[in-house]
Design an enzyme around this catalytic site. Structure first.
Site: not given
Ligand code: FPP
Length: 250
Positions: A21, A26, A38, A68, A132, A208
């Site tokens: 998250d 960021w 992302h 969601e 892994l 945990e």
């Molecule tokens: C949450 O950050 C992140 C996501 C919803 C997407 C997670 C995806 C990646 C880390 C890319 C790699 C994954 C794959 C499967 C290739 P957010 O956008 O909710 O951040 P925010 O809460 O700061 O808005």
């Protein structure tokens, strides 16, 4: 530090699950579009996979796209789908060479056919690897997974292959998306949020939880090590009054 249990003091968790998250925040903090967060999140994912191997963790599950997440603006959803495509196309050979077994959990229905094909290909190519296990939760929701499992069992009962009385925790567990994998010992969530957000609801019953302030694109080996150190300081009792080895958990 207090050992987790008398038997496994110092042992790494067998299964770590991560809610990645903070990509959007960021990017925002740097005046960049959310997409960039992302994109950098994929680099953090690569670091996490390498670190998990080095730390001797057998299974790493990451929350790539939640059921969601479809609510997000279409361009962001499209970007995340494209990131998954690129991740599989660019990284699969390297993951395979490193002995990583890729598993996917989540609903296939709703995903583009080419994505389903890529996910199937990643699973098939790496099925025999044992260094892994990387589980990617994609179009995944814990409630949906439990509902799907209940529907599978109901069909078995309707077909006369299963008696309703035989449905217990073990039977439901076997009907989930990846019944052969151990439950997560540790769930890490980055970005300071302290929610499960429909992630591994059934499997995380005795996990945990470690919440880190780091935003996901900044997550590195040191953050992973800090989460493992925090985990190692916890005493896991699984409902008992004394610490118990994970194998005795129920
Ligand atoms: C949450 O950050 C992140 C996501 C919803 C997407 C997670 C995806 C990646 C880390 C890319 C790699 C994954 C794959 C499967 C290739 P957010 O956008 O909710 O951040 P925010 O809460 O700061 O808005």
């Amino acid at each position: 530090m207090t050992p987790r249990t008398p038997d496994d003091a110092g042992a790494p968790p067998r299964h770590v699950a991560i809610i990645m998250d903070g990509n959007g925040r960021w990017a925002k903090a740097r005046g960049l579009p959310r997409f960039e967060g992302h994109r950098r999140g994929v680099e953090a994912l690569r670091r996490a996979v390498r670190a998990a191997s080095e730390f001797g963790i057998a299974t790493l599950t990451v929350y790539g796209f939640s059921a969601e997440n479809w609510r997000r603006p279409a361009p962001e959803v499209d970007y995340l789908m494209g990131l998954l495509r690129r991740f599989v196309r660019n990284d699969l050979a390297e993951l395979h060479a490193a002995g990583v077994r890729v598993r996917i959990i989540g609903r296939r229905a709703g995903l583009a056919p080419d994505i389903v094909a890529l996910l199937d290909e990643a699973q098939a190519l790496t099925a025999a690897n044992d260094a892994l296990t990387l589980v990617v939760a994609f179009n995944y929701g814990g409630r949906q997974e439990i509902a799907d499992a209940a529907r599978r069992l109901a069909r078995e009962v309707a077909a006369g292959r299963l008696s309703a009385e035989a449905i217990d925790e073990a039977a439901l567990g076997r009907a989930l998306d990846a019944p052969d994998l151990p439950d997560p010992d540790l769930v890490i969530r980055t970005s300071g949020e302290r929610r499960l957000s429909n992630f591994l609801l059934w499997q995380a019953a005795y996990a945990e939880f470690v919440f880190l302030p780091t935003l996901w694109p900044d997550f590195d080996r040191a953050d992973f090590a800090a989460a493992l150190a925090e985990y190692a300081s916890r005493e896991r009792r699984f409902g008992d009054v004394v610490a118990r080895p994970a194998a005795n958990a129920s």
